[in-house]
Design a protein around this motif. Sequence first.
Motif, PDB file in Angstrom:
ATOM      1  N   ALA A   1       2.758  11.206  19.724  1.00 17.84           N
ATOM      2  CA  ALA A   1       3.316  10.727  18.464  1.00 17.84           C
ATOM      3  C   ALA A   1       4.106   9.453  18.699  1.00 17.84           C
ATOM      4  CB  ALA A   1       4.219  11.790  17.845  1.00 17.84           C
ATOM      5  N   GLY A   2       4.166   8.625  17.671  1.00 14.28           N
ATOM      6  CA  GLY A   2       4.945   7.399  17.701  1.00 14.28           C
ATOM      7  C   GLY A   2       5.379   7.050  16.293  1.00 14.28           C
ATOM      8  N   VAL A   3       6.249   6.068  16.188  1.00 15.88           N
ATOM      9  CA  VAL A   3       6.766   5.641  14.888  1.00 15.88           C
ATOM     10  C   VAL A   3       6.128   4.314  14.514  1.00 15.88           C
ATOM     11  CG1 VAL A   3       8.838   4.980  13.630  1.00 15.88           C
ATOM     12  CG2 VAL A   3       8.928   6.856  15.267  1.00 15.88           C
ATOM     13  N   SER A   4       5.732   4.194  13.250  1.00 14.81           N
ATOM     14  CA  SER A   4       5.076   2.988  12.767  1.00 14.81           C
ATOM     15  C   SER A   4       5.691   2.516  11.457  1.00 14.81           C
ATOM     16  CB  SER A   4       3.591   3.271  12.553  1.00 14.81           C
ATOM     17  OG  SER A   4       2.954   2.161  11.964  1.00 14.81           O
ATOM     18  N   PRO A   5       5.861   1.199  11.301  1.00 19.05           N
ATOM     19  CA  PRO A   5       6.216   0.685   9.983  1.00 19.05           C
ATOM     20  C   PRO A   5       5.091   1.024   8.998  1.00 19.05           C
ATOM     21  CG  PRO A   5       6.516  -1.012  11.662  1.00 19.05           C
ATOM     22  CD  PRO A   5       5.796   0.133  12.311  1.00 19.05           C
ATOM     23  N   ARG A   6       5.418   1.256   7.755  1.00 14.42           N
ATOM     24  CA  ARG A   6       4.431   1.644   6.748  1.00 14.42           C
ATOM     25  C   ARG A   6       3.297   0.633   6.606  1.00 14.42           C
ATOM     26  NH1 ARG A   6       4.717   5.447   3.009  1.00 14.42           N
ATOM     27  NH2 ARG A   6       6.425   6.901   3.186  1.00 14.42           N
ATOM     28  N   GLY A   7       3.548  -0.619   6.904  1.00  8.45           N
ATOM     29  CA  GLY A   7       2.517  -1.648   6.775  1.00  8.45           C
ATOM     30  C   GLY A   7       1.311  -1.414   7.654  1.00  8.45           C
ATOM     31  N   TYR A   8       1.425  -0.588   8.674  1.00  7.69           N
ATOM     32  CA  TYR A   8       0.321  -0.293   9.589  1.00  7.69           C
ATOM     33  C   TYR A   8      -0.320   1.066   9.298  1.00  7.69           C
ATOM     34  CZ  TYR A   8       2.201  -4.126  12.336  1.00  7.69           C
ATOM     35  OH  TYR A   8       2.636  -5.352  12.758  1.00  7.69           O
ATOM     36  N   CYS A   9       0.078   1.732   8.243  1.00  4.28           N
ATOM     37  CA  CYS A   9      -0.390   3.081   7.934  1.00  4.28           C
ATOM     38  C   CYS A   9      -1.387   3.036   6.780  1.00  4.28           C
ATOM     39  CB  CYS A   9       0.789   3.976   7.564  1.00  4.28           C
ATOM     40  SG  CYS A   9       2.060   4.049   8.849  1.00  4.28           S
ATOM     41  N   ARG A  10      -2.539   3.689   6.972  1.00  2.00           N
ATOM     42  CA  ARG A  10      -3.592   3.705   5.972  1.00  2.00           C
ATOM     43  C   ARG A  10      -3.955   5.146   5.623  1.00  2.00           C
ATOM     44  NH1 ARG A  10      -2.042  -0.753   5.877  1.00  2.00           N
ATOM     45  NH2 ARG A  10      -3.156  -2.664   6.289  1.00  2.00           N
ATOM     46  N   ASP A  11      -4.394   5.359   4.383  1.00  2.00           N
ATOM     47  CA  ASP A  11      -4.830   6.691   3.977  1.00  2.00           C
ATOM     48  C   ASP A  11      -6.289   6.895   4.402  1.00  2.00           C
ATOM     49  OD1 ASP A  11      -6.423   5.367   2.076  1.00  2.00           O
ATOM     50  OD2 ASP A  11      -5.098   5.869   0.411  1.00  2.00           O
ATOM     51  N   GLN A  12      -6.897   7.987   4.009  1.00  2.00           N
ATOM     52  CA  GLN A  12      -8.268   8.273   4.422  1.00  2.00           C
ATOM     53  C   GLN A  12      -9.288   7.314   3.807  1.00  2.00           C
ATOM     54  OE1 GLN A  12      -8.398  12.625   3.715  1.00  2.00           O
ATOM     55  NE2 GLN A  12      -8.812  12.726   5.921  1.00  2.00           N
ATOM     56  N   ASP A  13      -8.894   6.620   2.739  1.00  2.00           N
ATOM     57  CA  ASP A  13      -9.761   5.614   2.131  1.00  2.00           C
ATOM     58  C   ASP A  13      -9.499   4.228   2.714  1.00  2.00           C
ATOM     59  OD1 ASP A  13     -10.970   7.485   0.428  1.00  2.00           O
ATOM     60  OD2 ASP A  13      -9.332   7.285  -1.023  1.00  2.00           O
ATOM     61  N   LYS A  14      -8.677   4.175   3.761  1.00  2.00           N
ATOM     62  CA  LYS A  14      -8.320   2.939   4.479  1.00  2.00           C
ATOM     63  C   LYS A  14      -7.498   1.973   3.624  1.00  2.00           C
ATOM     64  CE  LYS A  14     -12.341   3.458   7.387  1.00  2.00           C
ATOM     65  NZ  LYS A  14     -13.469   4.069   6.746  1.00  2.00           N
ATOM     66  N   LYS A  15      -6.780   2.529   2.655  1.00  2.00           N
ATOM     67  CA  LYS A  15      -5.879   1.740   1.813  1.00  2.00           C
ATOM     68  C   LYS A  15      -4.451   2.020   2.267  1.00  2.00           C
ATOM     69  CE  LYS A  15      -9.041   1.713  -1.980  1.00  2.00           C
ATOM     70  NZ  LYS A  15      -9.452   2.264  -3.231  1.00  2.00           N
ATOM     71  N   PRO A  16      -3.510   1.107   1.999  1.00  2.00           N
ATOM     72  CA  PRO A  16      -2.118   1.339   2.424  1.00  2.00           C
ATOM     73  C   PRO A  16      -1.601   2.692   1.947  1.00  2.00           C
ATOM     74  CG  PRO A  16      -2.376  -0.891   1.623  1.00  2.00           C
ATOM     75  CD  PRO A  16      -3.673  -0.169   1.317  1.00  2.00           C
ATOM     76  N   LEU A  17      -0.953   3.404   2.839  1.00  2.00           N
ATOM     77  CA  LEU A  17      -0.392   4.723   2.532  1.00  2.00           C
ATOM     78  C   LEU A  17       0.963   4.509   1.879  1.00  2.00           C
ATOM     79  CD1 LEU A  17      -0.753   7.775   2.812  1.00  2.00           C
ATOM     80  CD2 LEU A  17       0.372   7.620   5.010  1.00  2.00           C
ATOM     81  N   GLU A  18       1.030   4.769   0.584  1.00  2.00           N
ATOM     82  CA  GLU A  18       2.240   4.471  -0.170  1.00  2.00           C
ATOM     83  C   GLU A  18       3.035   5.702  -0.562  1.00  2.00           C
ATOM     84  OE1 GLU A  18       1.067   1.963  -3.387  1.00  2.00           O
ATOM     85  OE2 GLU A  18       0.295   0.422  -2.046  1.00  2.00           O
ATOM     86  N   SER A  19       2.439   6.877  -0.467  1.00  7.17           N
ATOM     87  CA  SER A  19       3.132   8.081  -0.925  1.00  7.17           C
ATOM     88  C   SER A  19       4.310   8.418  -0.013  1.00  7.17           C
ATOM     89  CB  SER A  19       2.167   9.268  -0.992  1.00  7.17           C
ATOM     90  OG  SER A  19       1.672   9.564   0.297  1.00  7.17           O
ATOM     91  N   GLN A  20       5.351   8.952  -0.629  1.00 10.58           N
ATOM     92  CA  GLN A  20       6.503   9.430   0.121  1.00 10.58           C
ATOM     93  C   GLN A  20       6.203  10.862   0.552  1.00 10.58           C
ATOM     94  OE1 GLN A  20       9.161   7.614   0.984  1.00 10.58           O
ATOM     95  NE2 GLN A  20       8.278   5.856  -0.047  1.00 10.58           N
ATOM     96  N   LEU A  21       6.376  11.152   1.825  1.00  9.03           N
ATOM     97  CA  LEU A  21       6.061  12.474   2.344  1.00  9.03           C
ATOM     98  C   LEU A  21       7.290  13.366   2.331  1.00  9.03           C
ATOM     99  CD1 LEU A  21       3.886  11.478   5.437  1.00  9.03           C
ATOM    100  CD2 LEU A  21       3.152  11.975   3.102  1.00  9.03           C
ATOM    101  N   LEU A  22       7.044  14.631   2.050  1.00  9.65           N
ATOM    102  CA  LEU A  22       8.118  15.617   2.144  1.00  9.65           C
ATOM    103  C   LEU A  22       8.364  15.928   3.618  1.00  9.65           C
ATOM    104  CD1 LEU A  22       6.928  18.005  -0.698  1.00  9.65           C
ATOM    105  CD2 LEU A  22       8.668  16.212  -0.821  1.00  9.65           C
ATOM    106  N   ARG A  23       9.486  16.521   3.922  1.00 10.83           N
ATOM    107  CA  ARG A  23       9.866  16.795   5.301  1.00 10.83           C
ATOM    108  C   ARG A  23       8.798  17.569   6.083  1.00 10.83           C
ATOM    109  NH1 ARG A  23      15.251  16.775   7.546  1.00 10.83           N
ATOM    110  NH2 ARG A  23      15.727  16.064   5.475  1.00 10.83           N
ATOM    111  N   SER A  24       8.174  18.551   5.472  1.00  7.41           N
ATOM    112  CA  SER A  24       7.204  19.390   6.182  1.00  7.41           C
ATOM    113  C   SER A  24       5.751  18.965   5.921  1.00  7.41           C
ATOM    114  CB  SER A  24       7.387  20.846   5.771  1.00  7.41           C
ATOM    115  OG  SER A  24       7.177  20.968   4.379  1.00  7.41           O
ATOM    116  N   GLU A  25       5.545  17.887   5.185  1.00  2.00           N
ATOM    117  CA  GLU A  25       4.201  17.459   4.804  1.00  2.00           C
ATOM    118  C   GLU A  25       3.537  16.628   5.904  1.00  2.00           C
ATOM    119  OE1 GLU A  25       2.088  15.289   0.972  1.00  2.00           O
ATOM    120  OE2 GLU A  25       4.250  15.137   1.249  1.00  2.00           O
ATOM    121  N   SER A  26       2.228  16.798   6.044  1.00  3.70           N
ATOM    122  CA  SER A  26       1.427  16.023   6.983  1.00  3.70           C
ATOM    123  C   SER A  26       0.173  15.573   6.254  1.00  3.70           C
ATOM    124  CB  SER A  26       1.055  16.878   8.194  1.00  3.70           C
ATOM    125  OG  SER A  26       0.206  16.166   9.059  1.00  3.70           O
ATOM    126  N   VAL A  27      -0.189  14.288   6.378  1.00  2.99           N
ATOM    127  CA  VAL A  27      -1.392  13.768   5.744  1.00  2.99           C
ATOM    128  C   VAL A  27      -2.255  13.064   6.786  1.00  2.99           C
ATOM    129  CG1 VAL A  27      -0.351  13.501   3.458  1.00  2.99           C
ATOM    130  CG2 VAL A  27      -0.311  11.603   5.042  1.00  2.99           C
TER     131      VAL A  27
END
Length: 109
Positions: A35-61
Amino acid sequence: MHRGEVVLVECSFTRGGFPSELVFHVTTRGSDHLAGVSPRGYCRDQDKKPLESQLLRSESVAGYVVGLLLGDGETPATSRVNLPDNDIYELPNSSLVRNGELAHVSLQP
């Protein structure tokens, strides 16, 4: 293999310590998990679009983290990839998405 190529790495994301970051979880050779930490600008969803959703503490996407291909790994069918936490990971080629369409992805946050 094109050294310096921008790639997407399959991963899952969990909430980071700050709203501007996420924790990525990758599977390395031998099914080890890192595991590592990434700025949101480098995070993509499964459709390869920027991941913008706020995650809950126990949530994993599931999604992708942007990385920079450095070369072949030490074992067959692996590559060395620099990820946004500035560590170098040896990852299975099957977890990498290589595509010329990614050339527009910024390497700076």
